[in-house]
Design a protein around this motif. Sequence first.
Motif, PDB file in Angstrom:
ATOM      1  N   TYR A 109      33.225  31.949  61.807  1.00  0.00           N
ATOM      2  CA  TYR A 109      32.365  32.372  60.696  1.00  0.00           C
ATOM      3  C   TYR A 109      30.910  32.357  61.174  1.00  0.00           C
ATOM      4  CZ  TYR A 109      36.538  30.898  58.099  1.00  0.00           C
ATOM      5  OH  TYR A 109      37.816  30.733  57.658  1.00  0.00           O
ATOM      6  N   PHE A 241      35.189  29.925  52.437  1.00  0.00           N
ATOM      7  CA  PHE A 241      35.495  31.334  52.694  1.00  0.00           C
ATOM      8  C   PHE A 241      36.616  31.814  51.773  1.00  0.00           C
ATOM      9  CE2 PHE A 241      37.593  34.820  54.970  1.00  0.00           C
ATOM     10  CZ  PHE A 241      36.500  35.641  55.199  1.00  0.00           C
ATOM     11  N   LYS A 242      37.609  30.950  51.536  1.00  0.00           N
ATOM     12  CA  LYS A 242      38.700  31.308  50.629  1.00  0.00           C
ATOM     13  C   LYS A 242      38.179  31.523  49.215  1.00  0.00           C
ATOM     14  CE  LYS A 242      42.365  28.924  53.181  1.00  0.00           C
ATOM     15  NZ  LYS A 242      43.289  27.778  53.188  1.00  0.00           N
ATOM     16  N   ARG A 243      37.230  30.642  48.790  1.00  0.00           N
ATOM     17  CA  ARG A 243      36.635  30.801  47.452  1.00  0.00           C
ATOM     18  C   ARG A 243      35.869  32.120  47.355  1.00  0.00           C
ATOM     19  NH1 ARG A 243      35.681  25.130  48.060  1.00  0.00           N
ATOM     20  NH2 ARG A 243      33.617  25.547  48.919  1.00  0.00           N
ATOM     21  N   VAL A 244      35.124  32.435  48.396  1.00  0.00           N
ATOM     22  CA  VAL A 244      34.354  33.689  48.415  1.00  0.00           C
ATOM     23  C   VAL A 244      35.299  34.892  48.364  1.00  0.00           C
ATOM     24  CG1 VAL A 244      32.828  35.149  49.799  1.00  0.00           C
ATOM     25  CG2 VAL A 244      32.377  32.699  49.621  1.00  0.00           C
ATOM     26  N   GLU A 245      36.358  34.847  49.155  1.00  0.00           N
ATOM     27  CA  GLU A 245      37.328  35.946  49.163  1.00  0.00           C
ATOM     28  C   GLU A 245      38.007  36.093  47.805  1.00  0.00           C
ATOM     29  OE1 GLU A 245      38.468  38.297  51.711  1.00  0.00           O
ATOM     30  OE2 GLU A 245      36.368  37.780  52.065  1.00  0.00           O
ATOM     31  N   LYS A 246      38.294  34.952  47.172  1.00  0.00           N
ATOM     32  CA  LYS A 246      38.926  34.994  45.859  1.00  0.00           C
ATOM     33  C   LYS A 246      38.008  35.656  44.836  1.00  0.00           C
ATOM     34  CE  LYS A 246      41.270  32.013  42.488  1.00  0.00           C
ATOM     35  NZ  LYS A 246      41.649  30.624  42.151  1.00  0.00           N
ATOM     36  N   LYS A 247      36.714  35.304  44.878  1.00  0.00           N
ATOM     37  CA  LYS A 247      35.744  35.913  43.961  1.00  0.00           C
ATOM     38  C   LYS A 247      35.622  37.418  44.223  1.00  0.00           C
ATOM     39  CE  LYS A 247      32.873  31.850  43.098  1.00  0.00           C
ATOM     40  NZ  LYS A 247      31.522  31.242  43.268  1.00  0.00           N
ATOM     41  N   ARG A 248      35.644  37.791  45.503  1.00  0.00           N
ATOM     42  CA  ARG A 248      35.562  39.214  45.835  1.00  0.00           C
ATOM     43  C   ARG A 248      36.760  39.974  45.274  1.00  0.00           C
ATOM     44  NH1 ARG A 248      33.884  38.770  52.237  1.00  0.00           N
ATOM     45  NH2 ARG A 248      31.662  38.243  51.914  1.00  0.00           N
ATOM     46  N   GLU A 249      37.936  39.384  45.391  1.00  0.00           N
ATOM     47  CA  GLU A 249      39.142  40.016  44.864  1.00  0.00           C
ATOM     48  C   GLU A 249      39.088  40.127  43.348  1.00  0.00           C
ATOM     49  OE1 GLU A 249      41.722  41.502  46.342  1.00  0.00           O
ATOM     50  OE2 GLU A 249      40.614  41.265  48.221  1.00  0.00           O
ATOM     51  N   LYS A 252      36.730  42.818  42.446  1.00  0.00           N
ATOM     52  CA  LYS A 252      37.347  44.103  42.745  1.00  0.00           C
ATOM     53  C   LYS A 252      38.345  44.488  41.653  1.00  0.00           C
ATOM     54  CE  LYS A 252      39.994  46.462  46.347  1.00  0.00           C
ATOM     55  NZ  LYS A 252      40.649  46.314  47.678  1.00  0.00           N
TER      56      LYS A 252
END
Length: 356
Positions: A109, A241-249, A252
């Motif tokens: 990262y 990073f998992k939290r950020v990806e979850k928010k992005r999903e 979306k």
Amino acid sequence: MIVKKYALMSVRLEHAHQCIEGRKILVFINDVEGGLKCNCICPSCGTKLIAKNKVGNKVQPHFQHYDTKECTNAVETALHLLAKEVIEESREIVLPSYKEKYLVKDEKYRGYGPLIDQEKEFLKQKRVKVISVKTEKSIGNITPDLIVDVEGKSVLVEIFVTHKVDQEKLVKIKSKGLDTIEIDLHSEQRSITKDSLKRILLNGSRSKWIYNKSLIELKRQHEIFQKSEIENEKQFRDDDFKRVEKKREQKKRIRQSREVYLAKAHKWIQVKRDMELLKIEKKYGYSIFKKVSENWVLDCPKSPEPKIFQCLKCEYNSHVKPRWKNLDELGEDLLFVKCLYDLFADRYYNHVVRGD
């Protein structure tokens, strides 16, 4: 900053050993009689010297070998002896600090920055009392410039004038576990005065650790602690990073659902008459319109105070009837402008689109 370098051969010998009653005393050129009366010998090779310090001489006062070639190590040896004399007289020496910088990059990262970026101070600089000083005394196959006894242990002192401690000597020092410091005088004039040398030796500005046995354990413990910190930071970054990806999903999915819902809303509202919309509004107690005051829309989600004609061009008002585009036709009884933005509200979405 330009560092001055002085060739050893071009420097005059200004300190020598004077023999008095069988004892050798280090003396300065201006403190002895001229010529052979100085009764001095070379501190390196031990041969007779002549003092050239006559008043009126054009050259700087210096010692010269009397009946032999000039000794290449004389000036450096004299400097070592002068350092010994300074330490013996002051009975103090400064042990330098030791710091080390740690930088561990995050290859996974990179946006987070380095995993570790810090400077750790393992040893603090301190001035200590000197019990004794020895010059050019061998310890096995090692001959340091000085050996000082401090705090119940011996510390080797290497004075860097023309030669640093090389790798071969460093290996020997480490194998015997001998604490060693190096004092860097290579950029100083070889004719440095005793007072100047004393200031350098007692402020620690030119000293550094070549080897310190206690550092091995200190660094080992720090590396264990640092390894734990790195693992914790990696775990934190993985979780973050998992939290950020979850928010992005989530964003979306919300964006996609809103796009689908907006299309449904357009289709739904196009087939409704004004009275039907007012009836729905009264039924659920929720406005699907935006109120206007004179020529301004109140509580518009797109702009703080849009004019009505601007509002009519908004993507949320694409359903507005052509006759409303003429502002003169907005009578007193028509104080609302239909706004599709309200169709995004969860309450209206749940009641009307999903419920009705």
